[in-house]
Write an enzyme that holds these catalytic residues in place. Sequence first.
Site, PDB file in Angstrom:
ATOM      1  N   ASP A   1    -154.558 -12.896 -11.227  1.00  0.00           N
ATOM      2  CA  ASP A   1    -154.885 -12.783  -9.685  1.00  0.00           C
ATOM      3  C   ASP A   1    -156.089 -11.846  -9.389  1.00  0.00           C
ATOM      4  O   ASP A   1    -156.230 -10.781 -10.275  1.00  0.00           O
ATOM      5  CB  ASP A   1    -153.618 -12.122  -9.066  1.00  0.00           C
ATOM      6  CG  ASP A   1    -152.257 -13.068  -9.325  1.00  0.00           C
ATOM      7  OD1 ASP A   1    -152.605 -14.146  -9.571  1.00  0.00           O
ATOM      8  OD2 ASP A   1    -151.336 -12.443  -8.958  1.00  0.00           O
TER       9      ASP A   1
HETATM   10  N1  URA Z   1    -148.387 -12.695 -13.034  1.00  0.00           N
HETATM   11  C1  URA Z   1    -148.924 -12.489 -11.828  1.00  0.00           C
HETATM   12  O1  URA Z   1    -148.179 -12.430 -11.016  1.00  0.00           O
HETATM   13  N2  URA Z   1    -150.129 -12.457 -11.748  1.00  0.00           N
HETATM   14  C2  URA Z   1    -150.945 -12.264 -12.772  1.00  0.00           C
HETATM   15  O2  URA Z   1    -152.294 -12.293 -12.273  1.00  0.00           O
HETATM   16  C3  URA Z   1    -150.592 -12.637 -13.685  1.00  0.00           C
HETATM   17  C4  URA Z   1    -149.374 -12.991 -14.081  1.00  0.00           C
END
Ligand code: URA
Length: 244
Positions: free
Chosen positions: A113
């Site tokens: 993310d």
């Molecule tokens: N899980 C998440 O919630 N975000 C990420 O960036 C990776 C795994």
Amino acid sequence: MSKTPMARLDRLLANLGYGSRREIADLVRHRQVVLDGEVLKDPGAKVPVTADLPQRMTVVDRPVDPPAPLTLVMHKPLDVVCSHKEPGRSVYELLPRRWRARMPGLSTIGRLDKDTTGLLLITDDGAFLHRVISPRSHVAKRYRATLDRPLEGWEAETFAGGRLVLDGDTDPLAPAILEPIGPQEAYLTITEGRYHQVRRMFAAVGNHVVALHRDRIGGLALPEDLAPGAWRPVTASEQAAILA
Ligand code: URA
């Protein structure tokens, strides 16, 4: 002994994003491409396509870019996205501009993310990408999560049970390992890569992730020498460790 893969110089450099075949012919005409100390004079010459090419070839006095197959390890910083399509600055903008024209193109192996930091792999090797992300490969990804509320103590059992179904999903999650490292901080190791998986897992147990950092994929830890935003090609032993 396996044969050294060879390619036409103009095709190789075009696939590395140095320009059209015509622009590459111009570079050659201006004596700007050197292999093993010799100026190359024919854009159609066959040249070796090996991982050590950057040590052997220069283009305009700089080592040539690494040829495919290429896998990079990056320390993803905050506030960059992993997709070409999402709005905002992308991880691809941290790489040399020319690399956007590489063929085959580079893709992230899974996504982090915008507000997740840490270990990100980027590759042009489709077979390797699929092996790493395939649930059948069970490649473990470890995240360090900082939480809004203290852990209560029962969460590890819920995550390990293999029965937790996240909101909006139909299949239960594969077992995951939670290792608390402080009242509001824990490592979580998962083998799947569902959308926002770690944040949704903590939401499912009534908590909230305030910071998330991936520090390991398979047997590869985020190299300590990589500051946020830095990247480099993986070594052969690092690449093997990812699937080990
Ligand atoms: N899980 C998440 O919630 N975000 C990420 O960036 C990776 C795994």
